[in-house]
Design an enzyme around this catalytic site. Structure first.
Site, PDB file in Angstrom:
ATOM      1  N   THR A 184       0.840  -1.198   0.000  1.00  0.00           N
ATOM      2  CA  THR A 184       0.000   0.000   0.000  1.00  0.00           C
ATOM      3  C   THR A 184       0.881   1.257   0.000  1.00  0.00           C
ATOM      4  O   THR A 184       2.048   1.209   0.363  1.00  0.00           O
ATOM      5  CB  THR A 184      -0.943  -0.003   1.233  1.00  0.00           C
ATOM      6  OG1 THR A 184      -1.646  -1.241   1.256  1.00  0.00           O
ATOM      7  CG2 THR A 184      -1.941   1.130   1.239  1.00  0.00           C
ATOM      8  N   ASP A 205      -8.359  -9.634   1.222  1.00  0.00           N
ATOM      9  CA  ASP A 205      -8.758  -8.837   2.394  1.00  0.00           C
ATOM     10  C   ASP A 205     -10.143  -9.224   2.912  1.00  0.00           C
ATOM     11  O   ASP A 205     -10.584  -8.737   3.950  1.00  0.00           O
ATOM     12  CB  ASP A 205      -8.730  -7.335   2.064  1.00  0.00           C
ATOM     13  CG  ASP A 205      -7.362  -6.720   2.379  1.00  0.00           C
ATOM     14  OD1 ASP A 205      -6.496  -7.445   2.910  1.00  0.00           O
ATOM     15  OD2 ASP A 205      -7.160  -5.528   2.089  1.00  0.00           O
ATOM     16  N   SER A 242     -10.992  -2.972   4.825  1.00  0.00           N
ATOM     17  CA  SER A 242      -9.646  -2.402   4.706  1.00  0.00           C
ATOM     18  C   SER A 242      -9.206  -1.807   6.044  1.00  0.00           C
ATOM     19  O   SER A 242     -10.024  -1.627   6.951  1.00  0.00           O
ATOM     20  CB  SER A 242      -9.673  -1.303   3.641  1.00  0.00           C
ATOM     21  OG  SER A 242      -8.460  -0.609   3.596  1.00  0.00           O
ATOM     22  N   GLY A 269      -1.245  -2.545   6.008  1.00  0.00           N
ATOM     23  CA  GLY A 269      -2.343  -3.436   6.413  1.00  0.00           C
ATOM     24  C   GLY A 269      -2.781  -3.110   7.829  1.00  0.00           C
ATOM     25  O   GLY A 269      -3.090  -1.966   8.165  1.00  0.00           O
TER      26      GLY A 269
END
Ligand code: GLY
Length: 597
Positions: free
Chosen positions: A408, A450, A479, A501
């Protein structure tokens, strides 16, 4: 030293200091009157406390506009957009497209994310949810093998790993609704970077090589990231991405249709058909962005604004802050055992709630108001012992596994009009599924991972998830992404966010606490050692940098510690104070950049 001598010494020191201050003031006042460039510079110097002898880390300062992100070229693209007249949304969109070219581990076209925007003129905030969605053919048990166990390879490294991408729709939606430049203008720099190529930097070289084995397993990814002879591009060599330039040009010419229908969509669905992927032309054509109200909470006069579900980030940041508000954190001291203990215990309670209540609000009822309620926080606070760790099994049942991933990317943008953007987007893992769509230059996300592939067990981040996050067609996976803006006295004061995460929540929380509660500048707030506890596994992770005394006391309180094995998060933040912009990119990873003017 007796009290009288101490008083005399203090008085004489004060008089010396006051003489220095008076001289300095006179000097600046006199020269300011002349209106020379030197006078203006001197005046700026007074208003810019860049040197603060109490802080070991200093932010980068700018006056008009700033972009702070994980990669230099993309941050510079955003800043140039600001300089030529674009607003923060234009810059955020241009940076997002540029990162897809320059930072392939997390910058993306075929992923998803969340953009939080402060609109200065309307004095309001809005959240653009461009999270991926499960394809129509997705099923609750699609990743279970014959024994009922999760097939991790299928979950993370296959064509079925990919949710319907939201990034292109999200960035274009933001630009069309809130930007002031044209689509072609914000896409042009990314197209040029892909066409002309970029000089391979140390961080790019390092990231590709760290994932080389998995990338080489997919023929198209191998073709994209390595030379025709299979070797890696060396530092200083030029890496071109003509297929990605074509994809970006299709988007520039046709807008969202250039991605979600037509030739690009055809290439995506062809790839899906070739290997059992689920995404169809109808899934792509049906993708839509959702504009949502962000989650809000007050902390001692600061208003914290962050992501609503389907991210858990905002809910739990606000929830944890509300629990902590009942303690005198300053008296405990930042980084003390008592401080870390109270953070850890509050985090355990929040992450336990996450496992039960959080999911896509369009599919399940997420009790956001109840979870962020101050009265609930007060009840939760009573469950915390100030001197002993509560075992996670006593907070709620569950199992553990796994380790967090460092995927990310987050960037923050501020413009001269007072608009601020915090954007976090992702392919999930670094390089997502590591599968590239032939002829497009794009990697596919592995965001289906996820979801709770087997509710009640842990995902890749070790997070236990419940039915609320089970797989359903069209649903958004839960998320942790937490682009966050903090207001002070009603005005944007801090924009931040992080990858990582499950550690995103604890990273953002500690960064804003360091600034709000401990008055740290944004560079110091980012640099301070971080801790993380996510309820399960029942383990308190400490970055390197906590004192041996703190570690000893935490052990005595009953915490199981994991010390110094892994860094936590990577923030890219902007603080806005006294008309200045202060930027800091986390030193925990190479390649981050503050671009300001
Ligand atoms: N894929 C990481 C997150 O959404 O939190």
């Amino acid at each position: 030293m007796n009290n009288l001598r101490l008083l005399l010494l203090t008085l004489s020191l004060l008089s010396v200091l006051s003489a220095c201050t008076t001289n300095a003031k006179t000097q600046y006042t006199q020269s300011a009157k002349t209106e020379t460039p030197e006078a203006k510079a001197a005046q700026s110097h007074i208003q810019t406390p860049i040197i603060n002898y109490k802080e070991r880390f200093l932010p980068v300062v700018a006056q008009h506009g700033m972009v702070v992100g994980a990669e230099k070229l993309a941050a510079e693209v955003g800043m140039e957009i600001l300089r030529v007249g674009g607003n923060a949304v234009d810059a955020a969109v241009a940076t997002g497209f540029a990162l897809a070219v320059t930072y392939p581990r997390a910058g993306n076209l075929a992923g998803g994310g969340f953009m939080l925007i402060h609109l200065a003129e309307e004095n309001r905030q809005t959240l653009i949810d461009y999270r991926e969605i499960a394809p129509a053919a997705a099923t609750r048990d699609m990743f279970l093998d014959e024994e009922g166990n999760v097939d991790k390879m299928r979950e993370y490294f296959s064509l079925t790993s990919s949710g319907v991408p939201g990034t292109v729709a999200g960035l274009l939606y933001a630009q069309e609704k809130y930007g002031i430049l044209s689509r072609a203008q914000v896409l042009a720099p990314a197209i040029a970077l892909a066409e002309d190529g970029l000089i391979v930097s140390f961080s790019h070289y390092y990231e590709i090589n760290a994932r080389a084995d998995q990338l080489r397993k997919n023929a198209e990814a191998a073709r994209l990231f390595f030379k025709p002879d299979g070797s890696a591009y060396e530092i200083g060599e030029t890496w071109r991405q003509p297929d990605l330039a074509w994809t970006l040009s299709e988007i520039s010419k046709r807008g969202a249709d250039g991605f979600y229908s037509g030739a690009v969509a055809q290439r995506i669905t062809d790839e899906m058909k070739s290997g059992g992927g689920l995404i169809t032309a109808a899934d792509l054509a049906g993708y839509s962005v959702v504009e949502r109200q962000p989650v809000r909470g007050m902390y001692k006069g600061f208003e914290v604004i962050s992501t609503p579900p389907p991210s858990s980030g905002g809910v739990h940041i606000v929830q944890i802050l509300s629990i902590l508000e009942g303690y005198d954190l300053q008296a405990m001291g930042q980084g003390s055992a008592s401080y870390v203990h109270h953070l850890a215990e509050s985090m355990k309670l929040a992450y336990a709630d996450r496992s039960q209540y959080l999911g896509d609000p369009d599919y399940v009822n997420v009790p956001v108001a109840a979870l962020t309620d101050k009265a609930y926080a007060a009840r939760q606070r009573k469950r915390i012992s100030s001197s002993a760790a509560t075992p996670s099994v006593e907070i709620a049942p569950g199992k553990l596994v796994g380790d967090e991933s460092t995927d990310t990317t987050h960037y923050s943008v501020a413009d001269r009009f007072g608009n601020v953007v915090a954007n976090t987007y992702t392919l999930n893992f670094s390089f997502g599924s590591h599968i590239a769509v032939p002829g497009t230059g794009m990697l596919l996300n592995n965001e289906m991972g996820d979801f709770a592939s087997k509710p009640g067990t842990a995902n890749a981040y070790g997070l236990v998830q419940g039915d609320a996050n089970s797989i359903e067609p069209g649903k958004r996976p839960l998320s942790s992404m937490s682009p966050t803006i903090v207001l002070h006295e009603g005005k944007p004061w801090l924009a931040t966010g992080s990858p990582g995460g499950s550690v995103i929540i604890s990273t953002v929380l500690q960064t804003i606490l360091n600034a709000m509660e401990f008055d740290m500048n944004i560079a110091t707030a980012a640099a301070a050692p971080r801790m993380h506890h996510q309820w399960l596994p029942d383990e308190l992770k400490l970055e390197e940098g906590f004192s041996p005394d703190t570690i000893k006391l935490l052990r005595e309180m009953g915490h199981t510690l994991d010390v110094g094995n892994r860094t936590t998060g990577r923030t890219n933040s902007i603080m806005l104070e006294n008309g200045w912009l202060y930027g800091a990119t986390d030193t925990r990873r190479p390649g981050g950049w503050v671009a300001g003017y």
